[in-house]
Design a protein around this motif. Structure first.
Motif, PDB file in Angstrom:
ATOM      1  N   ALA B 182       0.951  -1.057  -0.031  1.00  0.00           N
ATOM      2  CA  ALA B 182      -0.041   0.244   0.137  1.00  0.00           C
ATOM      3  C   ALA B 182       0.901   1.141   0.136  1.00  0.00           C
ATOM      4  O   ALA B 182       2.072   1.160   0.411  1.00  0.00           O
ATOM      5  CB  ALA B 182      -0.939  -0.186   1.114  1.00  0.00           C
ATOM      6  N   TYR B 183       0.305   2.246  -0.406  1.00  0.00           N
ATOM      7  CA  TYR B 183       0.991   3.594  -0.382  1.00  0.00           C
ATOM      8  C   TYR B 183       0.169   4.847   0.134  1.00  0.00           C
ATOM      9  O   TYR B 183      -0.921   5.009  -0.243  1.00  0.00           O
ATOM     10  CB  TYR B 183       1.479   3.774  -1.846  1.00  0.00           C
ATOM     11  CG  TYR B 183       2.706   5.007  -2.030  1.00  0.00           C
ATOM     12  CD1 TYR B 183       3.859   4.579  -1.915  1.00  0.00           C
ATOM     13  CD2 TYR B 183       2.356   6.524  -2.218  1.00  0.00           C
ATOM     14  CE1 TYR B 183       4.938   5.546  -1.841  1.00  0.00           C
ATOM     15  CE2 TYR B 183       3.206   7.449  -1.973  1.00  0.00           C
ATOM     16  CZ  TYR B 183       4.550   6.917  -2.145  1.00  0.00           C
ATOM     17  OH  TYR B 183       5.546   7.901  -1.808  1.00  0.00           O
ATOM     18  N   ILE B 184       0.709   5.584   0.958  1.00  0.00           N
ATOM     19  CA  ILE B 184       0.032   6.662   1.720  1.00  0.00           C
ATOM     20  C   ILE B 184       1.046   7.904   0.811  1.00  0.00           C
ATOM     21  O   ILE B 184       1.792   8.248   1.296  1.00  0.00           O
ATOM     22  CB  ILE B 184       0.248   6.808   3.023  1.00  0.00           C
ATOM     23  CG1 ILE B 184      -0.463   5.397   3.765  1.00  0.00           C
ATOM     24  CG2 ILE B 184      -0.310   8.068   3.688  1.00  0.00           C
ATOM     25  CD1 ILE B 184      -0.089   5.229   5.338  1.00  0.00           C
ATOM     26  N   LYS B 185       0.045   8.465   0.263  1.00  0.00           N
ATOM     27  CA  LYS B 185       0.438   9.738  -0.556  1.00  0.00           C
ATOM     28  C   LYS B 185       0.129  10.930  -0.157  1.00  0.00           C
ATOM     29  O   LYS B 185      -0.748  10.955   0.963  1.00  0.00           O
ATOM     30  CB  LYS B 185       0.268   9.674  -2.081  1.00  0.00           C
ATOM     31  CG  LYS B 185      -0.957   9.756  -2.426  1.00  0.00           C
ATOM     32  CD  LYS B 185      -1.518   9.195  -3.776  1.00  0.00           C
ATOM     33  CE  LYS B 185      -1.039  10.097  -4.908  1.00  0.00           C
ATOM     34  NZ  LYS B 185      -2.309  11.172  -5.221  1.00  0.00           N
ATOM     35  N   GLY B 186       0.533  12.107  -0.454  1.00  0.00           N
ATOM     36  CA  GLY B 186      -0.034  13.419   0.017  1.00  0.00           C
ATOM     37  C   GLY B 186      -1.140  13.747  -0.583  1.00  0.00           C
ATOM     38  O   GLY B 186      -1.730  13.038  -1.544  1.00  0.00           O
ATOM     39  N   SER B 218      -4.662   8.909   0.142  1.00  0.00           N
ATOM     40  CA  SER B 218      -4.089  10.406   0.156  1.00  0.00           C
ATOM     41  C   SER B 218      -4.242  10.851   1.855  1.00  0.00           C
ATOM     42  O   SER B 218      -5.455  10.851   2.351  1.00  0.00           O
ATOM     43  CB  SER B 218      -4.960  11.322  -0.711  1.00  0.00           C
ATOM     44  OG  SER B 218      -4.536  11.060  -2.031  1.00  0.00           O
ATOM     45  N   ALA B 219      -3.173  11.466   2.299  1.00  0.00           N
ATOM     46  CA  ALA B 219      -3.234  11.823   3.568  1.00  0.00           C
ATOM     47  C   ALA B 219      -2.421  13.179   3.848  1.00  0.00           C
ATOM     48  O   ALA B 219      -1.867  13.827   2.860  1.00  0.00           O
ATOM     49  CB  ALA B 219      -2.758  11.012   4.615  1.00  0.00           C
ATOM     50  N   ARG B 223       1.381  12.895  11.448  1.00  0.00           N
ATOM     51  CA  ARG B 223       1.434  11.540  12.211  1.00  0.00           C
ATOM     52  C   ARG B 223       0.044  11.065  12.144  1.00  0.00           C
ATOM     53  O   ARG B 223      -0.134  10.056  12.097  1.00  0.00           O
ATOM     54  CB  ARG B 223       2.284  11.808  13.362  1.00  0.00           C
ATOM     55  CG  ARG B 223       2.546  10.399  14.084  1.00  0.00           C
ATOM     56  CD  ARG B 223       3.700  10.521  14.987  1.00  0.00           C
ATOM     57  NE  ARG B 223       3.800   9.560  15.859  1.00  0.00           N
ATOM     58  CZ  ARG B 223       5.000   9.266  16.410  1.00  0.00           C
ATOM     59  NH1 ARG B 223       6.108  10.308  16.526  1.00  0.00           N
ATOM     60  NH2 ARG B 223       5.570   7.928  16.879  1.00  0.00           N
ATOM     61  N   GLY B 224      -0.720  11.848  12.789  1.00  0.00           N
ATOM     62  CA  GLY B 224      -2.231  11.472  12.853  1.00  0.00           C
ATOM     63  C   GLY B 224      -2.610  11.176  11.590  1.00  0.00           C
ATOM     64  O   GLY B 224      -3.366  10.073  11.682  1.00  0.00           O
ATOM     65  N   CYS B 225      -2.456  11.909  10.567  1.00  0.00           N
ATOM     66  CA  CYS B 225      -3.100  11.065   9.044  1.00  0.00           C
ATOM     67  C   CYS B 225      -2.336   9.858   8.810  1.00  0.00           C
ATOM     68  O   CYS B 225      -3.174   9.096   8.117  1.00  0.00           O
ATOM     69  CB  CYS B 225      -2.556  12.265   8.132  1.00  0.00           C
ATOM     70  SG  CYS B 225      -3.766  13.886   8.248  1.00  0.00           S
TER      71      CYS B 225
END
Lengths: 332, 332
Positions: B182-186, B218-219, B223-225
DNA sequence: TTGTACGCGTTATCAC
DNA sequence: GTGATAACGCGTACAA
């Protein structure tokens, strides 16, 4: 870039009229004003600060000295300060000073050479010659100090009452039954947070607890140093039942050590930090700490400096803000 | 304060001659020079920067725009940049821009009004009108961009190759047997680190792995995101066996969640960050991440800008630095 | 209510 | 080698 003459020509008036509109003083017919405003808008006119400064001797620039940008406190503080200075028409020079060496005085000279309107200073240093120099500068260019170490130096100062905050935290630990409370302070040459340590000493004295020299460690403000300090404390023949640190960062290092060695927190050892960093909420367990009123201090700092600049240049303003205890899970 | 005219009068010469001595250009008889120097010394003469600037249009000031000071990257970067600019006679205005709204352009105008000599910009924005404006400014005042998003914009740019770095990290995960990455992007409107995401996509494609839209979140860079994103990913019917985040800060949020839910890292889920923050060494477990060559980028940025200022104002310099994988304990 | 004229402290361009 | 003089863009008496 467009200058006042261009605006005047396009608006069909003289530049003095434009000047009156820009600096908002003197009488201008509403109609004329509107027309000039519109032209300025169109050309995105900004007064040239050099020319303006030459006449007024004001630069609308503020110099800020930080000894160490890596401390999250400063960036947090500056985000607020920058917003306010912009709103009030100022821009800030940021100088990172080297705690060792003479760079502070040199940076101040650099700033002065640029005719900055005021200086905010966070400093490690406090020798008499330095203070004397600052006092002399302050006669012409307002200086605002943001360390409690400058409290009695005859300079303006906005800071938090670290002594009282630490006193209260220590008391809290004592109330919870802790009797062997260790303290990790900063290195002596960096006396920024010494007043915090004073609060600890005072509280122990007031509570008739003996001060154990082996329970007082000087460390260097990093997380790693906190770790090592905890190691030294806990391996001592008479380990403490609580550890206070002068900063959250060091307290986090303490937690790193205690967790690694499987101590039970807070039952085996309680831990108390100082600063209430954002990260302090997410330690394991969440860190009990002392919170500075960040926003208030930041707002007060910049607003006070600008007041000194714009109104009473030679006034001395001193204000201390109370801290607040954030009881989380590293204390009973 | 003494001005050039006072010096001239006292030295018995004209102010042009004094000026020649001060700026050290043009021929002056050694004897005359010595006499003038002495008078300047006595009166502690400093050239007035306003007048000088008005004439030369140079301020020896640099404007730096940061979208968010809280990111430790910036402070790390700036500590190095500030040291170098001081050595070369410059001072830096630091502006914190608001990613939402027009504050970037306004801050640039403020800086320009102060006749800064050059601009370094970290930005969230990249719409065509903005780029066009920067390009126009760049014709007179050198601009250096430090985001890869500006790579093909016709502006000077010094940055890290986030695409390649992320590509390599993704490959590493695949080599270790991870298949559901998985990938967490901006957030899309803040496209600073989009090129990192591109590297992820490209690597999956090159490895013939299917891209699962549910595994791309997308986050908002906090840190919370990161925590929330991990929660969303892991509660999905088909949870990933590895999570990459566009920044260490978000990766740390992922760890917060996984630790809380007692996942085993890296066996249940591997985690990969980006930035190699100092704090990344101390997460539990220590975070595998992608390291930018901080110092090199910082040094290159400021030296390049000063070169553009002092030598070839309209040149375009583009340079990308390779990243390095730091394999710690959140990956197999 | 608006315009004219001058000066702020420098540097740059001449002429000497 | 040196000096007079004209800019640079703005603020501000003073005049209109």
């Amino acid at each position: 870039m467009a200058n006042i003459k261009d605006i005047a020509k396009l608006a069909g008036v003289s530049k003095s009229t434009v000047s009156r509109v820009v600096s908002n003083n003197g009488f201008v017919k509403e109609e004329t004003r509107a027309k000039i405003m519109k032209v300025m808008e169109n050309l995105n006119y900004r007064p040239n600060m050099f020319a303006k400064g030459m006449r007024t001797n004001r630069s609308f620039s503020i110099g800020i000295l930080f000894p160490d940008l890596k401390n999250p406190f400063f960036t947090e503080w500056y985000s607020i300060v920058d917003t306010i200075s912009r709103e009030r028409g100022y821009l800030n020079y940021i100088c990172v000073t080297d705690p060792k060496g003479e760079s502070e005085e040199m940076r101040i000279d650099d700033l002065l050479a640029r005719s900055i309107d005021g200086i905010i200073i966070f400093s490690y240093r406090k020798d008499d010659a330095f203070i004397e120099k600052l006092r002399k500068i302050n006669k012409l260019t307002p200086i605002l100090c943001c360390d409690s170490m400058f409290l009695d130096s005859g300079l303006s100062c906005i800071c938090a009452d670290g002594e009282k905050g630490t006193y209260n935290a220590t008391q809290k630990l004592i109330e919870s039954g802790n009797r062997n409370i260790a303290y990790i302070k900063g290195k002596d040459e960096f006396s920024v947070v010494d007043n915090r340590f004073e609060g600890y000493l005072k509280c122990l004295a007031d509570s008739s607890l003996k001060i154990n020299d082996a329970h007082i460690i000087s460390a260097n403000f990093t997380r790693g140093c906190g770790y090592k300090a905890a190691e030294e404390l806990m391996e001592h023949s008479n380990p403490p039942d609580a550890i206070m640190a002068a900063t959250d960062l060091m307290a986090m290092g303490v937690l790193d050590y205690l967790n690694k060695k499987n101590y039970h927190i807070p039952d085996d050892v309680a831990v108390f930090g100082y600063d209430n960093l954002v990260a302090a909420k997410n330690t394991s367990p969440p860190l009990s700490t002392i919170a500075l009123p960040f926003n208030e201090i930041a707002e007060k700092s910049i607003n006070t400096l600008i007041k000194l600049i714009e109104e009473d240049k030679t006034d001395i303003v001193v204000e201390m803000f109370d801290c607040e205890l954030k009881m989380r899970n590293t204390t009973k």
